[in-house]
Scaffold this active site. Sequence first.
Site, PDB file in Angstrom:
ATOM      1  N   TRP A  10       7.435   5.408 -77.412  1.00 46.21           N
ATOM      2  CA  TRP A  10       6.370   5.341 -76.418  1.00 46.21           C
ATOM      3  C   TRP A  10       6.209   6.782 -75.948  1.00 46.21           C
ATOM      4  O   TRP A  10       7.084   7.331 -75.278  1.00 46.21           O
ATOM      5  CB  TRP A  10       6.766   4.432 -75.260  1.00 46.21           C
ATOM      6  CG  TRP A  10       5.653   4.170 -74.280  1.00 46.21           C
ATOM      7  CD1 TRP A  10       4.658   3.238 -74.399  1.00 46.21           C
ATOM      8  CD2 TRP A  10       5.434   4.836 -73.020  1.00 46.21           C
ATOM      9  NE1 TRP A  10       3.838   3.280 -73.303  1.00 46.21           N
ATOM     10  CE2 TRP A  10       4.280   4.256 -72.445  1.00 46.21           C
ATOM     11  CE3 TRP A  10       6.075   5.862 -72.338  1.00 46.21           C
ATOM     12  CZ2 TRP A  10       3.774   4.660 -71.213  1.00 46.21           C
ATOM     13  CZ3 TRP A  10       5.575   6.274 -71.116  1.00 46.21           C
ATOM     14  CH2 TRP A  10       4.434   5.670 -70.567  1.00 46.21           C
ATOM     15  N   ASN A  60      15.806   8.049 -75.957  1.00 45.65           N
ATOM     16  CA  ASN A  60      14.958   7.314 -75.014  1.00 45.65           C
ATOM     17  C   ASN A  60      15.220   7.927 -73.639  1.00 45.65           C
ATOM     18  O   ASN A  60      16.366   7.959 -73.198  1.00 45.65           O
ATOM     19  CB  ASN A  60      15.334   5.824 -75.035  1.00 45.65           C
ATOM     20  CG  ASN A  60      14.811   5.054 -73.828  1.00 45.65           C
ATOM     21  OD1 ASN A  60      15.449   4.140 -73.350  1.00 45.65           O
ATOM     22  ND2 ASN A  60      13.650   5.413 -73.333  1.00 45.65           N
ATOM     23  N   GLU A  91      -0.751 -10.885 -58.983  1.00 45.82           N
ATOM     24  CA  GLU A  91      -0.084 -11.052 -60.264  1.00 45.82           C
ATOM     25  C   GLU A  91      -1.065 -11.591 -61.314  1.00 45.82           C
ATOM     26  O   GLU A  91      -1.054 -11.155 -62.464  1.00 45.82           O
ATOM     27  CB  GLU A  91       1.119 -11.994 -60.104  1.00 45.82           C
ATOM     28  CG  GLU A  91       1.870 -12.325 -61.375  1.00 45.82           C
ATOM     29  CD  GLU A  91       2.397 -11.111 -62.156  1.00 45.82           C
ATOM     30  OE1 GLU A  91       2.404  -9.998 -61.600  1.00 45.82           O
ATOM     31  OE2 GLU A  91       2.765 -11.288 -63.322  1.00 45.82           O
ATOM     32  N   LYS A 137      -1.875  -9.614 -64.825  1.00 45.33           N
ATOM     33  CA  LYS A 137      -1.678 -10.244 -66.129  1.00 45.33           C
ATOM     34  C   LYS A 137      -2.933 -10.089 -66.977  1.00 45.33           C
ATOM     35  O   LYS A 137      -2.881  -9.721 -68.124  1.00 45.33           O
ATOM     36  CB  LYS A 137      -1.375 -11.726 -65.899  1.00 45.33           C
ATOM     37  CG  LYS A 137      -0.343 -12.434 -66.646  1.00 45.33           C
ATOM     38  CD  LYS A 137       1.023 -11.864 -66.828  1.00 45.33           C
ATOM     39  CE  LYS A 137       1.481 -10.762 -66.019  1.00 45.33           C
ATOM     40  NZ  LYS A 137       2.680 -10.123 -66.128  1.00 45.33           N
ATOM     41  N   GLU A 180      -3.537  -6.355 -68.048  1.00 45.00           N
ATOM     42  CA  GLU A 180      -2.535  -5.848 -69.005  1.00 45.00           C
ATOM     43  C   GLU A 180      -2.829  -6.264 -70.435  1.00 45.00           C
ATOM     44  O   GLU A 180      -2.685  -5.479 -71.346  1.00 45.00           O
ATOM     45  CB  GLU A 180      -1.142  -6.457 -68.733  1.00 45.00           C
ATOM     46  CG  GLU A 180      -0.465  -6.125 -67.497  1.00 45.00           C
ATOM     47  CD  GLU A 180       0.975  -6.632 -67.453  1.00 45.00           C
ATOM     48  OE1 GLU A 180       1.878  -5.823 -67.638  1.00 45.00           O
ATOM     49  OE2 GLU A 180       1.194  -7.850 -67.203  1.00 45.00           O
ATOM     50  N   HIS A 200     -16.031  -6.756 -46.876  1.00 46.87           N
ATOM     51  CA  HIS A 200     -15.983  -5.416 -46.298  1.00 46.87           C
ATOM     52  C   HIS A 200     -16.175  -4.321 -47.347  1.00 46.87           C
ATOM     53  O   HIS A 200     -15.713  -3.201 -47.159  1.00 46.87           O
ATOM     54  CB  HIS A 200     -14.662  -5.221 -45.543  1.00 46.87           C
ATOM     55  CG  HIS A 200     -14.524  -6.161 -44.376  1.00 46.87           C
ATOM     56  ND1 HIS A 200     -15.358  -6.110 -43.286  1.00 46.87           N
ATOM     57  CD2 HIS A 200     -13.678  -7.199 -44.166  1.00 46.87           C
ATOM     58  CE1 HIS A 200     -15.020  -7.074 -42.433  1.00 46.87           C
ATOM     59  NE2 HIS A 200     -14.003  -7.751 -42.940  1.00 46.87           N
TER      60      HIS A 200
HETATM   61  C1  G6P Z   1       6.923  -2.515 -66.739  1.00 42.76           C
HETATM   62  C2  G6P Z   1       6.511  -3.809 -67.372  1.00 42.76           C
HETATM   63  C3  G6P Z   1       6.179  -4.841 -66.298  1.00 42.76           C
HETATM   64  C4  G6P Z   1       7.355  -4.992 -65.343  1.00 42.76           C
HETATM   65  C5  G6P Z   1       7.736  -3.655 -64.720  1.00 42.76           C
HETATM   66  C6  G6P Z   1       9.030  -3.753 -63.929  1.00 42.76           C
HETATM   67  O1  G6P Z   1       5.827  -1.900 -66.169  1.00 42.76           O
HETATM   68  O2  G6P Z   1       5.398  -3.631 -68.240  1.00 42.76           O
HETATM   69  O3  G6P Z   1       5.921  -6.087 -66.914  1.00 42.76           O
HETATM   70  O4  G6P Z   1       7.008  -5.887 -64.333  1.00 42.76           O
HETATM   71  O5  G6P Z   1       7.959  -2.695 -65.756  1.00 42.76           O
HETATM   72  O6  G6P Z   1      10.080  -4.076 -64.805  1.00 42.76           O
HETATM   73  P1  G6P Z   1      11.456  -4.692 -64.359  1.00 42.76           P
HETATM   74  O7  G6P Z   1      12.250  -4.789 -65.631  1.00 42.76           O
HETATM   75  O8  G6P Z   1      12.060  -3.724 -63.384  1.00 42.76           O
HETATM   76  O9  G6P Z   1      11.189  -6.010 -63.756  1.00 42.76           O
END
Ligand code: G6P
Length: 605
Positions: free
Chosen positions: A74, A100, A478, A482, A485, A501
């Site tokens: 990434w 990483n 949320e 979703k 994303e 507003h």
């Molecule tokens: C990334 C993922 C999310 C997740 C966030 C926190 O951005 O894409 O889906 O909610 O990290 O991750 P965690 O492992 O700390 O819940």
Amino acid sequence: MCGIVGYVGSRDTAQVLMSGLSKLEYRGYDSAGIAVVKDGSLDIRKAQGRLSNLEKMLGDYEAKGATGIGHTRWATHGEPSQRNSHPHSNCAETIAVVHNGIIENYMKLKQWLISEGAAFSSETDTEVVAHLINHFYDGDLLEAVRSAIGRIEGSYALGVVSENHPGTIIAARKDSPLVVGIGQGENIIASDIPALLAYTRDVIFLGDKEIAMLTRDSVKIHDEYGRQVDRDTYHVEWDAEQAEKGGYEHFMIKEIHEEPKVMTDTLKIKDGMIDLSQIGIDEKAIADIDKVGIIACGTAYHAGMVGKYIIEDLARIPVEVEIASEFRYRKPIIKEGQLVIIISQSGETADTLAAMREAKKCGAKIAAVVNVVGSTIAREADAVLYTHAGPEIAVASTKAYNTQLIAIYMIALELARLKKSIDMNEYTRLVDGLSEVPKLTEKVLDTKGQLQRFAAKNFHKGSVFFIGRGLDYVLSMEASLKLKEISYIHSEAYAAGELKHGTIALIEDGTLVVAIVTQGKLIEKTISNIKEVKARGAKVLAVCFEGTQLAEDVADEVVYLPKADDVFAPILTVTPMQLFAYYMSVEKGCDVDKPRNLAKSVTVE
Ligand code: G6P
């Protein structure tokens, strides 16, 4: 954020590395590569883009009994390209490194290494590690890695091989996850457990600044000063099958279907009472709590927002929820002994981990809600409440969120009982209600046909607004995340009463508005807001409990939830919202499990 893997043993190493990387591709998919030490020489192969490109390039390449490392990227430093792909090596291509994390002082090191004669071939921060190890190498690879990591600042999980040391992998980590799998006549490293489950379920979680040396028959772990240390081996309870698609088209839909089961696994109720004995709650200390902090990122942050509403509602304790990347750089006001709840699926998110350490420094008592057993956040927290979501592979989080909500409701009810803010009758009624939620979610899954049909007609929408009041508003956040994303449709979550507003200016003929209308006391108010958007041409999908009267002039389509107490609405509403996002993404032809630009476990800032 990048996945690394390494293998030493008698199998076909190329095949083990590729299969490991396929389980880690959720961590990034800008490029992939492997390096194997075979017949006394180092062989590096890499390809830009998805792992499948590397697979095509490798063809029937075999590396039986070789020692190797692999990487799925990434991109952080340097565009996604062939030359920036890992593994990286020194000029003579004798040492290969996968990484990483982020080397923060790489520019300084790079300049120094160039002045010492090194020639760089990529724009990455990682390449300095390969040159640094080479710089310190005088026949002892372990020592050279130890000296190199003594010079680097930032975060890393590293895998290193050298053609001068066939049969040896050196691994090291700081602030990025790394698991060592202990096999029979073979050993393996990986960023995450699913990559090694096909070979072993006995794992060691490498600690910060520790270095491991793996051969076929041994794993030796050293601390930063070179002293050998012993580490506990964990036996992973779940098996490789749980990290497979099991007949479903995507991991995401499989994981949504697992929600009733994993919520049941997470719920701890004994004799009609919430049982949090596993986290060793000091009941007296809890009775004294007068403020709670919650820190998290992404979906976990949204679980924290629900936490704020229900803890304040049930336990009458003020709650401050903060995004970890903000919290860590502010001057937070935390009282000695204050309870701070950290929520994280992976237990490795860099911002969340740093924020937790910051809160600890201020004297907070940390209770972590974590899914991955043995992860760094779980190890460093004062108390851990494990969610039992099992492995979550789809990048977009679904079942982990549901289990985080179950954990948060258990905490809220316990706080309420100990604070005596609700009487025992009400407590018992709510505990019973919570225990019914998994069964009700089974029923909620029946909405999938309706949502699939709705998505088939609406996937071309350019923008979607989610509105609601109270708990419906926090759940909207949320639902909106979703959708954006995985379907790349612009979407926003708005408190229904706030729309007028400003944001209502964006509503025009055909704009899709998803209205969540579950909170009894607020239904009439939200209906007025729905009418306001309808009057401006919006198309409305409403979600409400069975028995709610929503006439057709109010909503174009209604998704009904089985009746439950309003307080549990977020847990029941999230499943249809996940299904809605899923089907919108499928209809658009997006890569549901691996959305662009994202990674599941974000171990960089
Ligand atoms: C990334 C993922 C999310 C997740 C966030 C926190 O951005 O894409 O889906 O909610 O990290 O991750 P965690 O492992 O700390 O819940």
